[in-house]
Design an enzyme around this catalytic site. Structure first.
Site, PDB file in Angstrom:
ATOM      1  N   HIS A 121       5.005  -5.441   6.654  1.00 41.21           N
ATOM      2  CA  HIS A 121       5.812  -6.490   7.444  1.00 41.21           C
ATOM      3  C   HIS A 121       6.291  -5.723   9.054  1.00 41.21           C
ATOM      4  O   HIS A 121       6.975  -6.483   9.594  1.00 41.21           O
ATOM      5  CB  HIS A 121       7.126  -6.752   6.701  1.00 41.21           C
ATOM      6  CG  HIS A 121       8.008  -5.412   6.346  1.00 41.21           C
ATOM      7  ND1 HIS A 121       7.757  -4.490   5.713  1.00 41.21           N
ATOM      8  CD2 HIS A 121       9.229  -5.200   7.123  1.00 41.21           C
ATOM      9  CE1 HIS A 121       8.555  -3.578   5.574  1.00 41.21           C
ATOM     10  NE2 HIS A 121       9.566  -4.034   6.308  1.00 41.21           N
ATOM     11  N   ASP A 122       5.968  -4.551   9.266  1.00 42.08           N
ATOM     12  CA  ASP A 122       6.257  -3.692  10.341  1.00 42.08           C
ATOM     13  C   ASP A 122       4.945  -3.498  11.295  1.00 42.08           C
ATOM     14  O   ASP A 122       5.335  -2.937  12.323  1.00 42.08           O
ATOM     15  CB  ASP A 122       6.664  -2.313   9.821  1.00 42.08           C
ATOM     16  CG  ASP A 122       8.127  -2.343   9.360  1.00 42.08           C
ATOM     17  OD1 ASP A 122       8.295  -1.478   8.319  1.00 42.08           O
ATOM     18  OD2 ASP A 122       8.945  -3.435   9.571  1.00 42.08           O
TER      19      ASP A 122
ATOM     20  N   GLU B  49       8.751   4.920   1.240  1.00 34.76           N
ATOM     21  CA  GLU B  49       8.358   4.869   2.598  1.00 34.76           C
ATOM     22  C   GLU B  49       8.620   6.228   3.359  1.00 34.76           C
ATOM     23  O   GLU B  49       9.926   6.343   3.536  1.00 34.76           O
ATOM     24  CB  GLU B  49       8.795   3.547   3.100  1.00 34.76           C
ATOM     25  CG  GLU B  49       8.169   3.066   4.703  1.00 34.76           C
ATOM     26  CD  GLU B  49       8.905   2.715   5.521  1.00 34.76           C
ATOM     27  OE1 GLU B  49      10.257   2.766   5.562  1.00 34.76           O
ATOM     28  OE2 GLU B  49       8.364   2.360   6.674  1.00 34.76           O
TER      29      GLU B  49
ATOM     30  N   ASP C  29      12.894  -3.819  -2.719  1.00 35.38           N
ATOM     31  CA  ASP C  29      12.996  -2.735  -1.496  1.00 35.38           C
ATOM     32  C   ASP C  29      14.592  -2.079  -1.669  1.00 35.38           C
ATOM     33  O   ASP C  29      15.440  -3.206  -1.657  1.00 35.38           O
ATOM     34  CB  ASP C  29      12.929  -3.760  -0.246  1.00 35.38           C
ATOM     35  CG  ASP C  29      12.375  -2.906   0.759  1.00 35.38           C
ATOM     36  OD1 ASP C  29      11.162  -3.243   1.438  1.00 35.38           O
ATOM     37  OD2 ASP C  29      12.689  -1.811   1.103  1.00 35.38           O
TER      38      ASP C  29
ATOM     39  N   ASP D  14      13.273   2.679   1.204  1.00 33.53           N
ATOM     40  CA  ASP D  14      13.024   2.439   2.638  1.00 33.53           C
ATOM     41  C   ASP D  14      13.431   3.892   3.370  1.00 33.53           C
ATOM     42  O   ASP D  14      14.282   4.343   3.080  1.00 33.53           O
ATOM     43  CB  ASP D  14      14.058   1.567   3.200  1.00 33.53           C
ATOM     44  CG  ASP D  14      13.816   1.091   4.642  1.00 33.53           C
ATOM     45  OD1 ASP D  14      12.734   0.553   5.186  1.00 33.53           O
ATOM     46  OD2 ASP D  14      14.918   1.148   5.428  1.00 33.53           O
TER      47      ASP D  14
HETATM   48  O1  ISL Z   1       6.781   3.636  11.394  1.00 32.10           O
HETATM   49  C1  ISL Z   1       8.079   3.830  12.063  1.00 32.10           C
HETATM   50  C2  ISL Z   1       8.493   4.974  12.473  1.00 32.10           C
HETATM   51  O2  ISL Z   1       7.339   5.932  12.439  1.00 32.10           O
HETATM   52  C3  ISL Z   1       8.778   2.466  12.228  1.00 32.10           C
HETATM   53  O3  ISL Z   1       8.234   1.641  13.086  1.00 32.10           O
HETATM   54  C4  ISL Z   1       9.335   1.749  11.143  1.00 32.10           C
HETATM   55  O4  ISL Z   1      10.662   1.021  11.526  1.00 32.10           O
HETATM   56  C5  ISL Z   1       9.779   2.733  10.119  1.00 32.10           C
HETATM   57  O5  ISL Z   1       8.420   3.165   9.191  1.00 32.10           O
HETATM   58  C6  ISL Z   1      10.766   2.225   9.132  1.00 32.10           C
HETATM   59  O6  ISL Z   1      10.796   0.995   8.464  1.00 32.10           O
HETATM   60  C7  ISL Z   1      11.237   0.556   7.727  1.00 32.10           C
HETATM   61  O7  ISL Z   1      12.906   0.724   8.051  1.00 32.10           O
HETATM   62  C8  ISL Z   1      13.350   0.037   9.288  1.00 32.10           C
HETATM   63  C9  ISL Z   1      13.040  -1.470   8.978  1.00 32.10           C
HETATM   64  O8  ISL Z   1      13.446  -2.054  10.230  1.00 32.10           O
HETATM   65  C10 ISL Z   1      11.667  -1.727   8.591  1.00 32.10           C
HETATM   66  O9  ISL Z   1      11.340  -2.906   8.502  1.00 32.10           O
HETATM   67  C11 ISL Z   1      11.458  -0.856   7.342  1.00 32.10           C
HETATM   68  O10 ISL Z   1       9.930  -0.969   7.011  1.00 32.10           O
HETATM   69  C12 ISL Z   1      15.009   0.208   9.048  1.00 32.10           C
HETATM   70  O11 ISL Z   1      15.368  -0.069   7.626  1.00 32.10           O
END
Ligand code: ISL
Ligand code: CA
Length: 630
Positions: free
Chosen positions: A411-412, A340, A181, A282
């Site tokens: 994980h989110d 992502e 990641d 990310d």
């Molecule tokens: O989906 C989202 C916004 O549309 C948010 O819920 C989510 O935080 C977003 O997908 C970003 O997530 C990623 O970056 C964040 C981290 O907290 C998350 O765990 C990661 O997956 C900031 O680095």
């Protein structure tokens, strides 16, 4: 014509013919709970943007049409369609590990790298081809590793560089690839770059970030953070505002600075030289911010939940930066780049991942994760007809050189079984249905740890059981407990349950001494859902995953094979053919609800794998069956 600059005289048909325009319109319709159908109405398509503004001005305000025109005029790209060679990741099953909650090898209650290595045999047994490790680099853990303090050092709680080298080597011995990641939209505020920036805001490192002088009472714009509150923190010692789309301790990097881009491609090459097979990037679609960081439109901010998002979710130089990451960071096409990309739609995904673009390989499109008009903080029953509509729409729009990820969990996000039907009676059936849909659909499936043993949401009852900065900031901002509980990322972060012992075998000390309490505790401890118990039960969800992956591996039909949907308009029911170049052909049919419904293809062929012990003329609740067509 689409290639003329967009103006208020442009029609909705013009907007919809533009790849980004189509995604933006679809996204706005999704947010208000509508599907794209309204754009097939000729009267609607002929509407000029000026008329749209007049019709909607009452509640959209003045900025929406201007924001759309600005966005479209900043995106000259059009999708390509270029056939590509078959790469390993087209056929792979990827398994996401959140190391902090996977396995703890030294009894400190925190998952670590040696814990992962100790369980690689489980992943090899399951049959996965690649693991994605959530961040393991040095971090103060304000966001559990998504706030990196040193990109070339391993987080102390996770272990040492030697442990990571060992994990990569053992994985490769087992034929399992490893992707890391990479969080490069922002760093931790404790990163040396940011510390140097605060010490000398006008020096070279000051230009790595968005540092702005100004009035300590008034941030430079109205952008809000994904973790509640405004997206700016004031640093008196530097007399500067710092932009942070996420937690205050996660200052955004300024990717318009070539030095930042060179740092990132250097980090990518460092890890590739250590044997890593690619990266999950990310929030990578957020990295390009427009000059001047203009205010966000209030209506869009209210609709999307985050003010300013229209300016950065697909910024003006995004493709330049992605192309540079590919060219200078991971030039080998077998190095798997997974973006992502929250908020990016199907056309944007194609512009980021079509083989002809030489950018990323797949992205995560989050739209299918919630039903139209819903967010993960809404406590509602997810209707699988929504998944069906989203995935059919996506599959039918893919052309040569396009590919996609397929996922429900990470994980989110909360656990998908709980979203579809929390009734314990249906837990196994829903788990097996979801496994069948995901592992026979066309694309690269990403499983999230625990999904293979039918993990469900946790009955948290109080704030002190939670650990996530997002949840804390939402509660501090006054969001009610029900909303935070519905969408809390902690559901997916409780420890893996490896066996039926009280701690689930998460922390195992060689000398048998009692381990520390885990950093977060699971609340649901119902028997039968640990890995060991599921392995011993031939009828378990775990064994169904293993058999599905085994079937996938036995033929080209479920990987590169063509897909053809049947009875697509029949609600609560989903069926499709998969046909491989080898001639292998299968039919999948599924009942998307808890109500029995007539089977329609029992005579299609012998059952290769099903979820009902006694398949009859009915499909049982959530029954999913795969027929081999002779
Ligand atoms: O989906 C989202 C916004 O549309 C948010 O819920 C989510 O935080 C977003 O997908 C970003 O997530 C990623 O970056 C964040 C981290 O907290 C998350 O765990 C990661 O997956 C900031 O680095
Ligand atoms: Ca540990």
């Amino acid at each position: 014509m689409v290639d003329q600059p967009f103006t208020r005289a442009s029609t909705l048909a013009d907007v919809y013919a533009h790849p980004v325009g189509r995604d933006v319109v679809d996204r706005l319709l999704l947010a208000v709970g509508r599907g794209p159908g309204v754009l097939t109405n000729p009267l609607v398509r002929r509407l000029r943007l000026s008329s749209v503004e007049r019709l909607t001005r009452r509640f959209t305000g003045p900025g929406l049409v201007e924001a759309v025109i600005g966005l479209l005029n900043s995106c000259p790209d059009r999708p390509t369609a270029q056939q590509t060679d078959h790469r390993w990741w087209h056929s792979a099953v990827v398994y996401q590990i959140y190391p902090r909650s996977f396995a703890d090898s030294n009894g400190d209650g925190i998952g670590d790298l040696r814990g992962v290595t100790a369980h690689l045999d489980h992943l090899a047994w399951l049959g996965v081809d690649c693991i994605w490790l959530s961040p393991v680099f040095d971090s103060p853990n304000e966001d559990f590793g998504y706030d990196v303090r040193d990109y070339r050092a391993v987080m102390a709680e996770m272990g040492t560089m030697a442990d990571l080298d060992e994990l990569i080597a053992r994985s490769h011995d087992l034929g399992i690839k490893v992707i890391l990641d990479l969080v490069v939209n922002h760093t931790s505020a404790e990163h040396a770059w940011f510390q140097a920036a605060l010490a000398d805001p006008d020096g070279p490192y000051g230009k790595y970030y968005f540092l702005r002088p100004g009035n300590p009472e008034r941030p430079p714009n109205n952008w809000t953070s994904f973790f509640a509150g405004r997206a700016w923190r004031w640093y008196p010692e530097a007399e500067r505002w710092s932009l942070h789309l996420f937690a205050p301790g996660q200052p955004d990097l300024d990717w318009e600075n070539p030095a930042v881009r060179d740092e990132v491609t250097g980090i990518m090459r460092f890890w590739i030289d250590k044997g890593v097979d690619g990266f999950r990037l990310d929030v990578i679609n957020y990295i390009s911010k427009p000059p001047g960081l203009p205010d966000g439109d209030e209506f869009i901010g209210n609709l999307m939940g985050y003010t300013g998002i229209e300016h950065y979710f697909y910024g003006p130089h995004l493709h330049d930066h992605l192309r540079q990451m590919r060219r200078d960071g991971a030039p080998d096409p077998d190095h798997f780049l997974v973006g992502e990309t929250p908020g990016a739609g199907i056309e944007m995904a194609r512009l980021m991942t079509n083989a002809g673009r030489r950018e990323l390989d797949v992205v995560f499109n989050f739209d299918p994760l919630e039903n139209p008009g819903r967010t993960r903080f809404d406590d509602y029953r997810y209707d699988l007809n929504g998944l069906k509509q989203a995935w059919i729409n996506q599959q039918q729009r893919m052309v040569a050189g396009d590919w996609t990820s397929l996922f429900y969990e990470n994980h989110d996000n909360p656990r998908m079984i709980s979203k579809v039907n929390p009734d314990p009676e249906h837990r196994d059936a829903v788990g097996k249905l979801l496994a069948t849909l995901q592992l026979t659909m066309r694309g690269t499936p990403f499983l999230y740890q625990g999904q293979e043993v039918a993990a469900i949401n946790q009955p948290f009852t109080s704030r002190d059981q939670l650990r996530d900065v997002e949840a804390f900031r939402m509660l501090d901002e006054g969001n009610d407990w029900g909303r935070v509980l519905a969408g809390s990322r902690d559901h997916a972060r409780v420890p893996m349950r490896w066996d039926a012992t009280p701690g689930g075998g998460f922390s195992v000390l060689a000398d048998g001494t009692a381990p520390a309490t885990p950093w977060i505790e699971g609340q649901s401890t119902d028997p039968g859902y640990s890995v060991a118990e599921q392995r011993d039960d031939p009828d378990s969800v775990l064994n169904h995953y293993r058999q599905l992956i085994e079937l996938r591996r036995s033929t080209d039909a479920f990987t590169l094979g063509e897909i053809e949907f049947v009875d697509a308009s029949r609600r609560d029911y989903w069926a499709w053919y998969r046909t491989g170049a080898s001639g292998d052909r299968f039919l999948v049919e599924a009942n998307l609800t808890a109500r029995r419904r007539p089977a329609r293809h029992r005579d299609a062929g012998e059952i290769a794998l099903g979820t009902s012990p006694a398949p009859g003329s009915w499909l049982e609740p959530y029954e999913a069956v795969i027929y081999r067509i002779e």
